[in-house]
Design an enzyme around this catalytic site. Structure first.
Site, PDB file in Angstrom:
ATOM      1  N   LYS A  42      31.579  -7.478   5.333  1.00 20.65           N
ATOM      2  CA  LYS A  42      30.922  -6.900   6.519  1.00 20.65           C
ATOM      3  C   LYS A  42      30.983  -5.374   6.475  1.00 20.65           C
ATOM      4  O   LYS A  42      31.728  -4.798   5.679  1.00 20.65           O
ATOM      5  CB  LYS A  42      31.611  -7.426   7.778  1.00 20.65           C
ATOM      6  N   ARG A 146      40.006 -11.703  22.002  1.00 22.60           N
ATOM      7  CA  ARG A 146      38.774 -10.981  21.684  1.00 22.60           C
ATOM      8  C   ARG A 146      37.700 -12.062  21.629  1.00 22.60           C
ATOM      9  O   ARG A 146      37.083 -12.364  22.621  1.00 22.60           O
ATOM     10  CB  ARG A 146      38.938 -10.191  20.382  1.00 22.60           C
ATOM     11  N   TYR A 275      37.444  27.912  10.727  1.00 17.61           N
ATOM     12  CA  TYR A 275      37.028  27.884  12.139  1.00 17.61           C
ATOM     13  C   TYR A 275      38.225  27.892  13.063  1.00 17.61           C
ATOM     14  O   TYR A 275      39.234  27.224  12.811  1.00 17.61           O
ATOM     15  CB  TYR A 275      36.223  26.619  12.424  1.00 17.61           C
ATOM     16  N   MET A 331      31.976  20.900   8.445  1.00 18.18           N
ATOM     17  CA  MET A 331      31.005  19.833   8.169  1.00 18.18           C
ATOM     18  C   MET A 331      30.797  19.606   6.667  1.00 18.18           C
ATOM     19  O   MET A 331      30.748  18.473   6.198  1.00 18.18           O
ATOM     20  CB  MET A 331      29.662  20.153   8.830  1.00 18.18           C
TER      21      MET A 331
HETATM   22  C1  LIG Z   1      37.114  -8.551   9.294  1.00 16.55           C
HETATM   23  C2  LIG Z   1      37.656  -9.912   9.369  1.00 16.55           C
HETATM   24  C3  LIG Z   1      38.538 -10.402   8.390  1.00 16.55           C
HETATM   25  C4  LIG Z   1      39.105  -9.545   7.285  1.00 16.55           C
HETATM   26  O1  LIG Z   1      40.171  -8.791   7.812  1.00 16.55           O
HETATM   27  P1  LIG Z   1      41.066  -7.842   6.869  1.00 16.55           P
HETATM   28  O2  LIG Z   1      42.169  -7.384   7.746  1.00 16.55           O
HETATM   29  O3  LIG Z   1      40.185  -6.723   6.461  1.00 16.55           O
HETATM   30  O4  LIG Z   1      41.496  -8.663   5.731  1.00 16.55           O
HETATM   31  C5  LIG Z   1      38.924 -11.725   8.482  1.00 16.55           C
HETATM   32  N1  LIG Z   1      38.498 -12.517   9.492  1.00 16.55           N
HETATM   33  C6  LIG Z   1      37.671 -12.067  10.457  1.00 16.55           C
HETATM   34  C7  LIG Z   1      37.244 -12.976  11.549  1.00 16.55           C
HETATM   35  C8  LIG Z   1      37.236 -10.752  10.435  1.00 16.55           C
HETATM   36  O5  LIG Z   1      36.412 -10.315  11.394  1.00 16.55           O
END
Ligand SMILES: *Cc1c(COP(=O)(O)O)cnc(C)c1O
Length: 386
Positions: A42, A146, A275, A331
């Site tokens: 993802k 969640r 800066y 930047m």
């Molecule tokens: C993102 C995610 C993972 C992976 O988590 P990591 O801590 O990056 O290994 C696993 N299960 C779900 C439901 C997630 O959203």
């Protein structure tokens, strides 16, 4: 015609070590060789590039394993690139149209809320015989609060899906809130609630195909492995264990973020740098300007003193020196103190994190985690896959 950028003409670039990525998947799998894997790609593979990453991982997936993404858009990007492996939508779908596309594109669904059971049942009422039997993941909220079904809702969805001929497989999942902390009792409590929920819903032992462990569960909580592992950050060489660096557990960096020294100058004692004139020289300083900043994803809040590696040439040999960041990150540029690094020259490569400098350490310096550093690298950075 636009030239393909190479490291030599880039001001900021990231090398992605696909072999390290593949090895990290093998390391994750080694914790429970008989379990299936959801390779989580993802968020553009945690900023590493979803397509090159997924295609590099393909050869390491076994029959029954899948990719995990956060949205249908992310799944379609993988499908459109020719990926045929199963894809799990970790948050399921949100409307009837997504429901239909998800089934057509052979994506497995998470049901974390009752509205998603409705969507699936309405779809199946209109399309009673989809091309292939569906795998549905039922997510239980065991305390993170969640996503996830309550124990009572779980029992309802479990029963409802038993009556759907098109649903071939029901996989039970949950997610931990504190699995990165080996001292927390939260994980054991979540596992106990999971088991109680399954008992209360009358799920027989032989029906229990369970997925709970993300990277932290994989590494710290063997009792959470069950039949599925869901590694994310550990594939990318970041730690999922609070207060540790991934490299300490043999997980190799995948992304190395690099830039160049583009100017060097002497600054007199009493003068200020950058800066806000936030850094005042206590002695005469030799400072170097490097070609990366928050416009590339190197965070502005990175404090003075954060280590940066300079690749110097000394008598024809490459030498790596660690120097401290100095003044405010801007930047396009960041300033480092080269006073104790006389070998540095304009044009030398610098490493902001990755090989030789754990992203976990740099993340700690600015109060975050490597997950966020990786995701925040901007499109201005050239990605070079090796
Ligand atoms: C993102 C995610 C993972 C992976 O988590 P990591 O801590 O990056 O290994 C696993 N299960 C779900 C439901 C997630 O959203």
């Amino acid at each position: 015609m636009k030239a393909i950028p190479t490291a030599s003409d880039s001001r900021a670039w990231a090398t992605i070590d696909l072999t390290a990525l593949q090895n990290n998947l093998e390391r994750a799998r080694a914790f429970r060789p008989d379990a299936h894997v959801v390779a989580v790609v993802k968020a553009n593979a945690y900023g590493h590039g979803a397509l090159p990453v997924a295609h590099a991982l393909r050869s390491r997936l076994r029959a029954g394993d899948c990719f995990g993404v956060a949205s249908l858009d992310e799944a379609l990007e993988l499908r459109n690139s020719g990926l045929t492996e199963p894809i799990l939508l970790l948050e399921g779908v949100f409307d009837a149209q997504q429901q239909a596309v998800a089934v057509e594109q052979s994506c497995s669904l998470v049901i974390h809320s009752l509205f998603q059971l409705d969507l699936l049942q309405q779809y199946l009422a209109a399309n009673p015989a989809p091309a292939a039997s569906l795998t549905v993941w039922l997510k239980i909220d065991t305390g993170m609060h969640r996503l996830g079904l309550s124990p009572q809702e779980f029992a309802q969805v479990w029963q409802a899906l038993a009556g759907e001929a098109a649903v071939g497989k029901r996989i039970i999942m949950s997610h931990f809130a504190c699995a990165d902390d080996i001292g927390s009792d939260m994980t054991a409590r979540q596992l106990a609630l999971l088991e109680r929920t399954l008992d209360a819903a009358g799920v027989a032992q032989e029906q229990r195909e369970i997925s709970v462990a993300a990277s932290s569960g994989i590494q710290l909580w063997p009792q959470s492995h069950y039949q599925w592992l869901r590694p994310g950050i550990m594939l990318y060489g970041g730690t999922a264990v609070a207060g540790e660096y991934a490299i300490e557990r043999g997980i190799a960096p995948v992304m190395t973020l690099k830039a160049r020294l583009i100017a060097i100058k002497q600054v007199a004692a009493g003068e200020s740098i950058g800066y806000g004139a936030s850094h005042v020289c206590e002695r005469e300083q030799r400072i170097g300007v490097i070609s990366i900043g928050y416009g590339d994803g190197y965070p502005r809040r990175m404090p003075g003193g954060t280590p940066v590696l300079v690749k110097c040439q000394v008598a024809g040999q490459s030498r790596t020196r660690q120097v401290p960041l100095c003044g405010r990150v801007s930047m396009d540029m960041t300033i480092v103190d080269l006073t104790d690094c006389p070998d540095a020259r304009v044009g030398d490569e610098v490493v902001l994190w990755g090989e030789g400098l754990p992203a976990d350490e740099i993340a700690q310096r600015c109060g975050t985690i490597a997950y966020e550093l990786f995701c925040q690298v901007t499109p201005r950075v050239h990605f070079i896959y090796a």
